[in-house]
Design a protein around this motif. Sequence first.
Motif, PDB file in Angstrom:
ATOM      1  N   GLN A 565       0.860  -1.190   0.000  1.00  0.00           N
ATOM      2  CA  GLN A 565       0.000   0.000   0.000  1.00  0.00           C
ATOM      3  C   GLN A 565       0.894   1.237   0.000  1.00  0.00           C
ATOM      4  O   GLN A 565       1.537   1.557   1.001  1.00  0.00           O
ATOM      5  CB  GLN A 565      -0.952   0.034   1.208  1.00  0.00           C
ATOM      6  N   LYS A 573      -8.018   6.968   3.244  1.00  0.00           N
ATOM      7  CA  LYS A 573      -7.377   5.895   2.472  1.00  0.00           C
ATOM      8  C   LYS A 573      -7.151   4.640   3.322  1.00  0.00           C
ATOM      9  O   LYS A 573      -6.836   3.578   2.814  1.00  0.00           O
ATOM     10  CB  LYS A 573      -6.051   6.381   1.886  1.00  0.00           C
ATOM     11  N   GLU A 666      -3.179  -2.518  -2.147  1.00  0.00           N
ATOM     12  CA  GLU A 666      -4.360  -2.173  -1.349  1.00  0.00           C
ATOM     13  C   GLU A 666      -4.939  -0.814  -1.763  1.00  0.00           C
ATOM     14  O   GLU A 666      -4.244   0.200  -1.752  1.00  0.00           O
ATOM     15  CB  GLU A 666      -3.985  -2.140   0.147  1.00  0.00           C
ATOM     16  N   HIS A 667      -6.227  -0.807  -2.113  1.00  0.00           N
ATOM     17  CA  HIS A 667      -6.944   0.411  -2.515  1.00  0.00           C
ATOM     18  C   HIS A 667      -8.260   0.389  -1.759  1.00  0.00           C
ATOM     19  O   HIS A 667      -9.304   0.071  -2.312  1.00  0.00           O
ATOM     20  CB  HIS A 667      -7.105   0.415  -4.035  1.00  0.00           C
ATOM     21  N   ILE A 668      -8.158   0.703  -0.468  1.00  0.00           N
ATOM     22  CA  ILE A 668      -9.164   0.287   0.506  1.00  0.00           C
ATOM     23  C   ILE A 668      -9.870   1.464   1.171  1.00  0.00           C
ATOM     24  O   ILE A 668     -10.318   1.361   2.311  1.00  0.00           O
ATOM     25  CB  ILE A 668      -8.499  -0.630   1.559  1.00  0.00           C
ATOM     26  N   ASN A 680      -4.085   2.229  -8.447  1.00  0.00           N
ATOM     27  CA  ASN A 680      -4.782   0.960  -8.715  1.00  0.00           C
ATOM     28  C   ASN A 680      -4.549   0.512 -10.164  1.00  0.00           C
ATOM     29  O   ASN A 680      -4.265  -0.647 -10.451  1.00  0.00           O
ATOM     30  CB  ASN A 680      -6.277   1.084  -8.382  1.00  0.00           C
ATOM     31  N   ILE A 690      -5.514  -6.795  -6.931  1.00  0.00           N
ATOM     32  CA  ILE A 690      -5.961  -5.707  -6.069  1.00  0.00           C
ATOM     33  C   ILE A 690      -6.863  -6.223  -4.964  1.00  0.00           C
ATOM     34  O   ILE A 690      -7.717  -7.065  -5.220  1.00  0.00           O
ATOM     35  CB  ILE A 690      -6.747  -4.672  -6.916  1.00  0.00           C
ATOM     36  N   GLY A 692      -9.606  -4.312  -2.739  1.00  0.00           N
ATOM     37  CA  GLY A 692     -10.159  -2.962  -2.770  1.00  0.00           C
ATOM     38  C   GLY A 692     -11.628  -2.886  -2.412  1.00  0.00           C
ATOM     39  O   GLY A 692     -12.346  -3.886  -2.387  1.00  0.00           O
ATOM     40  N   THR A 693     -12.027  -1.665  -2.118  1.00  0.00           N
ATOM     41  CA  THR A 693     -13.436  -1.385  -1.868  1.00  0.00           C
ATOM     42  C   THR A 693     -14.108  -0.979  -3.184  1.00  0.00           C
ATOM     43  O   THR A 693     -13.435  -0.671  -4.167  1.00  0.00           O
ATOM     44  CB  THR A 693     -13.566  -0.214  -0.886  1.00  0.00           C
ATOM     45  N   ASN A 698     -11.828   1.726  -8.880  1.00  0.00           N
ATOM     46  CA  ASN A 698     -11.873   0.277  -8.622  1.00  0.00           C
ATOM     47  C   ASN A 698     -13.093  -0.345  -9.285  1.00  0.00           C
ATOM     48  O   ASN A 698     -13.044  -1.474  -9.767  1.00  0.00           O
ATOM     49  CB  ASN A 698     -11.959  -0.014  -7.115  1.00  0.00           C
ATOM     50  N   TYR A 779     -12.713  -7.321   5.430  1.00  0.00           N
ATOM     51  CA  TYR A 779     -11.323  -7.124   4.997  1.00  0.00           C
ATOM     52  C   TYR A 779     -10.470  -8.349   5.344  1.00  0.00           C
ATOM     53  O   TYR A 779      -9.759  -8.893   4.490  1.00  0.00           O
ATOM     54  CB  TYR A 779     -10.755  -5.871   5.674  1.00  0.00           C
TER      55      TYR A 779
END
Length: 841
Positions: A565, A573, A666-668, A680, A690, A692-693, A698, A779
């Motif tokens: 990350q 973030k 991580e794109h969370i 991302n 990835i 991610g949320t 995303n 998660y």
Amino acid sequence: VESSIPEHMREAWKKFSPKGFTTKDEFESEAVKHIETTLARSLFNCDELAAYSGTALAFRDRLIIDWNKTQQRQSFADQKRLYYLSLEFLMGRALDNAMLNVGLKNVAKDGLADLGFRIEDIIAQEHDAALGNGGLGRLAACFLDSMATLNYAAWGYGLRYRYGIFKQEIQDGYQVEIPDYWLDFNPWEFPRHDVSVDVQFYGWVNKYTNDEGKQIVSWQDGEIVTATAYDVPVPGYGTPTVNNLRLWSSKASSGEFDFAKFNSGEYESAVADEQRAETISAVLYPNDNLERGKELRLKQQYFWCAASLHDIVRRFKKSKRKWSEFSDQVAIQLNDTHPTLAIVELQRILVDMEGLGWDEAWTIVTSTFGYTNHTVLPEALEKWSVPLIQNLLPRHLQIIYEINLQFLQSVEKRFPKDRDLLGRVSIIEESQPKMVRMAYLAIIGSHKVNGVAELHSDLIKTTIFKDFVKVYGPDKFTNVTNGITPRRWLHQANPRLSELIASKIGSYEFLKDLTLLNKLEPFVDDKEFKKEWAEIKYANKVRLAQHIQTTKGYSVNPKALFDIQVKRIHEYKRQQLNIFGVIHRYMAIKSMSPEERKKLVPRVSVFGGKAAPGYWMAKTIIHLINKVGEVVNKDPDVGDLLKVVFLEDYNVSKAEIIVPASDISEHISTAGTEASGTSNMKFVLNGGMIIGTLDGANIEITREIGEQNIFLFGNLSEDVEDLRHHHFYGDYKVNPELVKVFDCIKKGTFGDEGAFGALISGIVEHGDYYLVSDDFNSYCQTQDLIDEAYKDQDAWVTKSITSVARMGFFTSDRCINEYADTIWNIEPLDVAEEKEVRART
Ligand code: Z57
């Protein structure tokens, strides 16, 4: 113009104008010439820095030839130009990029080898041009790359900060900021002392009627600061186009600098005046997604907008066209609200200086500007206090009030019964003190407003700007999903992968048409290809492991799953979610038997990113990550199963090493908070997975690459509001697994537990605004799925290849073409002839 120069002179110029090198020997000759003459060094004292300088100067010469021609061609073609106004351009290094763009990197490599150097070491000598904070600044740099590559006549306008974003060191687990003085040797900029603009501040407004009965407005007795242009060439890939990035530097105006004071011995106050002027372009504000309303920042904004607008208007006036043709010649894109004063300044130029009527001027202004919004976070939306503007820019405040008056009158006419609406859409917020809402001014002064990913563009229409959708209708608002340049983020950062792809699909054309990547899909079952693919990822991980070894002094196992990350540290973030997940994993390992541990997938958790110097909570997160690393990395129960690494001073050149080395990134962010995200895209383009949320880009990445190729988790954007409400008014309980993590911290496992109290209480007691607890279960479960999936390396590589093959949409080329078609109304310049001429010589 050309025909006005006598034939014999033209001949002489033609005969001696430089052609630029193409062979290894020619390159060496140019580089050595520069080292021995320009730099006054010799074979005996040529270190790597001198070799870099000589190489850079040799390539610079080559770029300048194309640059001059491009500028002549663009002036001659007399087409509409695009001006991209951005307070940030996060360019990174220029040499590698220049070598690849002109197609002579191998020539340089061989030449440097002859001279006794390794090209990688030479490239690494260059200081990053770090005139930006994060995503917004790097996006501007990718856009410049695409605009040049696609042959658009486009200029960037920015500020030439003496200090870029600070360098980050970690001492005792804490971030320490070091100033980034980067201009000692910068071969990529050209001072244009003949191009300057005098910019005024303060003073007062004089209105009177002249002899002919005309209303005259004059802004007088202000303080004058001079803007001097520094130009940076921006080469396109595989094209003769080299565009221009113009950066303004501030200095005391020669008229202003007080020689009288100097002569009468008042040196100190004379020098103080000079320094005050130079302070304007001295330093980049180190905040990302935060506005703090400082006067110097407003000065920077006006200084840069005024200089740029006067430069643009001056160029337009040379064409001798009618004012009504202005927006056929000029499009200006506002990168966020930072350049919003440009709208006011153009109106002022047209009305006060050029004598146009208000309405005529306003029509020109609004058809010229486009505004890109990059955030919905309330703390990032710019507001400037009325008294501040009144003092610094008295005439601009009057114009803002007039714009607002006219706008509100038009709204009142159309919605006569809606009194509240007027208050809601007013540019002026009726607070104490009154504030100017810059985003509203930007919307009213532009013909198009865009967000940077689908979800984000929908959100601005339904939340922060919904009243303006009512006023203008939905068509003024549009979406242009962000993109990245595949030249830097694939070809330059990951040359082996780029080469493998080219070998499969037959050429490097995909670097200019990224949708060609889809030709990779037929090879997803090709055993040999998959092996090479996996080998390249492994080699990139080995390289990052070496970087960790040299910078941190310990080793990590390149066979472990690399979980990365890297981005600005910000609560939205959610690096805290990541590190809490790491602690959760650590506790699980500690409680396992040796047999159980054997079944685990070893993991290296890599973090990197800067915190704004005044962002205390972000600094606390950095501190926690470092303290967890200290404990976990030396715990014999853990060994290779888990390592936690905080990489110092994350920047563009480090990203070029880090991005190709990830297995998972991580794109969370809390759903609805990250406007787009662009790293991302970089990670997936380099064959990483990835976690991610459903946030920002995303969502579109998932749509393109397929749900089976991404690890999604967490609550949806549409549920966030209710969840937050529930935290305050419902029977809210923190997730029990997360409570265990907090207990572990509170026990002092990672040192002084008090240091992390605020991080915990923010979640337990203060409403958990970013929904860390709500998303924690999902998660952790998803991380477990990742471990399982990673065990099947063959399936993993299939996912990796398939994803890359489907990433064509996310090139900044597509993005720039969309802006050009739907907002700027410009077309690329034809360079076919130029290419032919070049091929013949
Ligand atoms: C910044 O880096 C971004 C938005 C801002 O308003 C400011 Br100020 C700085 C970022 C967004 O946070 C990212 O989500 C987005 O990808 C990037 O801008 C480029 O659009």
